[in-house]
Design a protein around this motif. Structure first.
Motif, short mmCIF file in Angstrom:
data_model
loop_
_atom_site.label_atom_id
_atom_site.label_comp_id
_atom_site.label_asym_id
_atom_site.label_seq_id
_atom_site.Cartn_x
_atom_site.Cartn_y
_atom_site.Cartn_z
N PHE A 122 0.83 -1.20 0.00
CA PHE A 122 0.00 0.00 0.00
C PHE A 122 0.87 1.26 0.00
O PHE A 122 0.62 2.20 -0.76
CB PHE A 122 -0.94 0.00 1.21
CG PHE A 122 -1.76 1.24 1.33
CD1 PHE A 122 -2.84 1.45 0.48
CD2 PHE A 122 -1.45 2.20 2.27
CE1 PHE A 122 -3.59 2.61 0.58
CE2 PHE A 122 -2.20 3.35 2.39
CZ PHE A 122 -3.28 3.56 1.53
N VAL A 123 1.91 1.28 0.83
CA VAL A 123 2.79 2.44 0.91
C VAL A 123 3.54 2.65 -0.41
O VAL A 123 3.61 3.77 -0.92
CB VAL A 123 3.76 2.29 2.10
CG1 VAL A 123 4.86 3.34 2.06
CG2 VAL A 123 3.01 2.37 3.41
N VAL A 124 4.09 1.58 -0.98
CA VAL A 124 4.84 1.69 -2.24
C VAL A 124 3.93 2.17 -3.36
O VAL A 124 4.29 3.07 -4.13
CB VAL A 124 5.51 0.34 -2.59
CG1 VAL A 124 5.96 0.31 -4.03
CG2 VAL A 124 6.66 0.08 -1.66
N THR A 125 2.74 1.59 -3.47
CA THR A 125 1.82 1.99 -4.53
C THR A 125 1.41 3.45 -4.36
O THR A 125 1.36 4.20 -5.35
CB THR A 125 0.58 1.08 -4.54
OG1 THR A 125 1.00 -0.27 -4.67
CG2 THR A 125 -0.33 1.42 -5.68
N THR A 126 1.15 3.88 -3.14
CA THR A 126 0.78 5.27 -2.90
C THR A 126 1.92 6.20 -3.26
O THR A 126 1.71 7.24 -3.91
CB THR A 126 0.37 5.46 -1.43
OG1 THR A 126 -0.70 4.57 -1.13
CG2 THR A 126 -0.08 6.87 -1.16
#
Length: 166
Positions: free
Chosen positions: A136-140
């Motif tokens: 989630f953090v990487v995609t955001t």
């Protein structure tokens, strides 16, 4: 066939980059069908819960334990396979945003762990939760970070302009 070869040579190129707009559009278009499938599944589940709880209030405890006769979740498997297919796109975006390329491997690890979980039925506990959070953090980050450097021709033009000012 040449178009397919040209696309694959661009998509699998070790030095290709993709901008934020194209990346966000590709992610949105790839997961729009899964969003509709998930929404339809949630609506069906809400109807089932409402009808079960209305007749037997303790039925919700049985539903939380899971249904052993439930069909295989093909939509989740397909979504994980799409994540694996998008790993080169995540790598291109990481290059464009000047993040390390190993961030794309987080997406691959999350998708692979999800596939293993679906096929074996094993739960990986905290590892799966941490990978999901990292995904989630990487995609955001990749969706919202601007391009950090210019193309080679733009950098050369800026250098020439700076030399003329001196």
């Amino acid at each position: 066939m040449d178009d397919v070869n040209n696309f694959l040579s661009w998509y699998l190129s070790p030095f290709a980059r993709v901008g934020r707009k194209v990346f966000n559009m590709a992610i949105s278009l790839m997961f729009l069908p899964f969003l509709f499938i998930s929404f339809a599944g949630l609506m069906d589940m809400a109807d089932t819960v409402a009808s079960s709880v209305g007749s037997n209030p303790l039925a919700i405890l049985d539903m939380l334990q899971g249904d052993k006769d439930a069909p295989f979740p093909w939509d989740k498997l397909l979504k994980s396979l799409v994540f694996l297919a998008l790993v080169p796109l995540f790598m291109m975006r990481a290059r464009d945003a000047v993040y390390p390329e190993w961030t794309a491997y987080i997406v691959a690890a999350y998708a692979a762990l999800d596939i293993v979980t679906l096929l074996t039925g094993e739960s990986f506990g905290i590892i799966g939760v941490l990978l999901g959070l990292a995904f989630f953090v990487v995609t955001t980050l990749l969706c919202f970070t601007k391009t950090r450097y210019k193309t080679l021709s733009e950098r050369n033009a800026d250098e020439q302009k700076d030399l003329k000012q001196v």
